[in-house]
Design a protein around this motif. Structure first.
Motif, PDB file in Angstrom:
ATOM      1  N   PRO A  37       0.399  -1.388   0.160  1.00 16.24           N
ATOM      2  CA  PRO A  37      -0.181  -0.277  -0.347  1.00 16.24           C
ATOM      3  C   PRO A  37       0.739   0.520  -0.186  1.00 16.24           C
ATOM      4  CG  PRO A  37      -0.415  -1.467   2.074  1.00 16.24           C
ATOM      5  CD  PRO A  37       0.499  -1.807   0.685  1.00 16.24           C
ATOM      6  N   ASP A  38       2.161   1.227   0.461  1.00 14.05           N
ATOM      7  CA  ASP A  38       3.028   2.692   0.256  1.00 14.05           C
ATOM      8  C   ASP A  38       3.551   2.927  -0.741  1.00 14.05           C
ATOM      9  OD1 ASP A  38       2.586   3.021   3.695  1.00 14.05           O
ATOM     10  OD2 ASP A  38       4.064   1.722   4.045  1.00 14.05           O
ATOM     11  N   GLN A  39       3.217   1.591  -1.470  1.00 16.38           N
ATOM     12  CA  GLN A  39       3.809   2.514  -2.824  1.00 16.38           C
ATOM     13  C   GLN A  39       2.899   2.211  -3.964  1.00 16.38           C
ATOM     14  OE1 GLN A  39       5.754  -0.606  -1.132  1.00 16.38           O
ATOM     15  NE2 GLN A  39       7.001   1.801  -0.377  1.00 16.38           N
ATOM     16  N   GLY A  40       1.529   2.535  -3.376  1.00 14.51           N
ATOM     17  CA  GLY A  40       0.166   2.027  -4.099  1.00 14.51           C
ATOM     18  C   GLY A  40       0.232   4.241  -4.428  1.00 14.51           C
ATOM     19  N   LEU A  41      -1.061   4.048  -5.797  1.00 18.40           N
ATOM     20  CA  LEU A  41      -0.870   5.650  -6.883  1.00 18.40           C
ATOM     21  C   LEU A  41      -1.798   6.374  -6.512  1.00 18.40           C
ATOM     22  CD1 LEU A  41       0.125   4.126 -10.098  1.00 18.40           C
ATOM     23  CD2 LEU A  41       1.791   5.009  -8.386  1.00 18.40           C
ATOM     24  N   SER A  42      -2.985   5.554  -5.276  1.00 18.87           N
ATOM     25  CA  SER A  42      -3.610   6.238  -4.951  1.00 18.87           C
ATOM     26  C   SER A  42      -4.143   6.563  -3.739  1.00 18.87           C
ATOM     27  CB  SER A  42      -5.380   6.726  -6.090  1.00 18.87           C
ATOM     28  OG  SER A  42      -6.029   7.420  -5.146  1.00 18.87           O
ATOM     29  N   ASP A  43      -4.106   6.474  -2.606  1.00 20.43           N
ATOM     30  CA  ASP A  43      -4.943   6.579  -1.560  1.00 20.43           C
ATOM     31  C   ASP A  43      -3.954   5.715  -0.132  1.00 20.43           C
ATOM     32  OD1 ASP A  43      -7.220   7.491   0.518  1.00 20.43           O
ATOM     33  OD2 ASP A  43      -8.527   6.341  -0.164  1.00 20.43           O
ATOM     34  N   ALA A  44      -2.425   5.947  -0.734  1.00 23.65           N
ATOM     35  CA  ALA A  44      -1.557   4.461   0.077  1.00 23.65           C
ATOM     36  C   ALA A  44      -1.511   4.626   1.033  1.00 23.65           C
ATOM     37  CB  ALA A  44      -0.510   5.492  -0.398  1.00 23.65           C
ATOM     38  N   ALA A  45      -2.079   5.868   2.226  1.00 25.53           N
ATOM     39  CA  ALA A  45      -1.859   6.038   3.465  1.00 25.53           C
ATOM     40  C   ALA A  45      -2.758   4.918   3.912  1.00 25.53           C
ATOM     41  CB  ALA A  45      -1.644   7.107   4.002  1.00 25.53           C
ATOM     42  N   ASN A  46      -4.523   4.612   3.677  1.00 24.42           N
ATOM     43  CA  ASN A  46      -4.908   4.408   4.075  1.00 24.42           C
ATOM     44  C   ASN A  46      -5.944   3.119   3.211  1.00 24.42           C
ATOM     45  OD1 ASN A  46      -6.029   6.614   5.263  1.00 24.42           O
ATOM     46  ND2 ASN A  46      -6.069   7.612   3.120  1.00 24.42           N
ATOM     47  N   MET A  47      -5.001   2.415   2.715  1.00 25.18           N
ATOM     48  CA  MET A  47      -5.666   0.652   1.952  1.00 25.18           C
ATOM     49  C   MET A  47      -5.007  -0.220   3.134  1.00 25.18           C
ATOM     50  SD  MET A  47      -5.242   1.495  -1.765  1.00 25.18           S
ATOM     51  CE  MET A  47      -3.592   1.711  -2.636  1.00 25.18           C
ATOM     52  N   LEU A  48      -5.308  -0.934   3.288  1.00 19.81           N
ATOM     53  CA  LEU A  48      -5.268  -1.907   3.572  1.00 19.81           C
ATOM     54  C   LEU A  48      -4.183  -3.056   3.055  1.00 19.81           C
ATOM     55  CD1 LEU A  48      -5.995  -3.423   6.840  1.00 19.81           C
ATOM     56  CD2 LEU A  48      -7.074  -5.106   5.635  1.00 19.81           C
ATOM     57  N   GLU A  49      -2.794  -3.278   4.304  1.00 24.33           N
ATOM     58  CA  GLU A  49      -1.921  -4.866   3.398  1.00 24.33           C
ATOM     59  C   GLU A  49      -3.285  -5.821   2.767  1.00 24.33           C
ATOM     60  OE1 GLU A  49      -1.554  -3.489   6.376  1.00 24.33           O
ATOM     61  OE2 GLU A  49       0.547  -2.965   6.682  1.00 24.33           O
ATOM     62  N   LEU A  50      -2.844  -6.303   1.631  1.00 27.33           N
ATOM     63  CA  LEU A  50      -3.903  -7.193   1.151  1.00 27.33           C
ATOM     64  C   LEU A  50      -3.764  -8.727   2.186  1.00 27.33           C
ATOM     65  CD1 LEU A  50      -5.513  -7.687  -1.167  1.00 27.33           C
ATOM     66  CD2 LEU A  50      -4.013  -8.707  -2.542  1.00 27.33           C
TER      67      LEU A  50
END
Length: 251
Positions: free
Chosen positions: A226-239
């Motif tokens: 998630p920290d490398q996500g291109l949107s909402d990185a701080a909030n996404m849960l780890e898969l």
């Protein structure tokens, strides 16, 4: 009533990401007997900065979502931001989602309703749960056969959200399906230098609190990194954390 579960990346970044997340959702469904709906956005039209990644666009994005649906047998949800997007999105997706900031847009609601698909309306950050009876009425009046409402917190001053869990039973009084958006509710809007920040540590707690207040569904944005996500990185849960969260909710 069966629990409604929605999960997927914030935005379509690549076919590889969609495959990774979809395969994990299939695995969880098999283990827990759930029916998680796959979520991803073809366009993030409400990003904080003009330079932020928005996604592949509607044509390519819907094709990618169609591929997920046919390859993995998952139901699919995406959000729409303009009325004209409803018809093509409705040809692919099982659920059309109305973003929180747009939940009072009558033409958008009615266009989604007329597709015959399920319409999921996210509660605006500036509305109470009781206020959501009016977007619901607009969709039903336009012919929607099934409408869901989703709680995602309210603005608390600048750059912060707070969740009033009383909104869940308030909305359940007139809508049988009320979903908790467990990831967007931990946002800190616009506080991360031109993008939205947040704290994913609280995602599982948001889910359990919403369950205590009677939520009939749960929404999670997830990403393998998630920290490398291109949107909402701080909030996404780890898969990899999704299974344990859902398993606990299902008890």
């Amino acid at each position: 009533m069966k629990t409604t579960l929605i999960a997927g990346p914030c935005v379509i970044e690549s076919a590889e990401l969609l495959d990774t997340v979809a395969a994990k959702l299939v695995e969880i469904n098999k283990k827990l007997g759930t029916d998680i709906i796959f979520k991803a956005s073809f366009d993030k039209a409400n990003r904080t900065s003009v330079s932020s990644f928005r996604g592949p666009g509607i044509d390519h994005g819907l094709l990618m979502l169609s591929n997920v649906k046919s390859k993995y047998g998952l139901r699919v949800l995406t959000d729409i931001h303009e009325s004209w997007q409803a018809a093509p999105a409705g040809q692919v997706c099982d659920v059309l989602q109305i973003p929180a900031f747009l939940c009072r847009q009558t033409d958008l609601l009615t266009a989604a309703a007329r597709t015959g698909r399920i319409v999921n309306i996210k509660k605006a950050q500036f509305l109470s749960g009781n206020d959501m009876r009016y977007p619901l009425e607009k969709a039903l009046d336009a012919g929607a056969t099934e409408v869901w409402l989703t709680e995602r917190g309210n603005m608390m001053g600048y750059n912060n959200l707070v969740v009033d869990f009383r909104n869940i039973p308030d909305m359940l009084a007139f809508c049988p399906t009320v979903i908790m958006d467990c990831t967007h509710s931990v946002q800190r809007p616009g506080n991360a230098g031109g993008k939205t920040g947040g704290d994913r540590r609280f995602v599982p707690l948001m889910a359990m609190a919403a369950k205590a207040f009677g939520a009939t569904g749960f929404f999670f944005e997830v990403h393998p990194t998630p920290d490398q996500g291109l949107s909402d990185a701080a909030n996404m849960l780890e898969l990899d954390a999704l299974y344990d969260v859902i398993a606990k909710l299902m008890k």
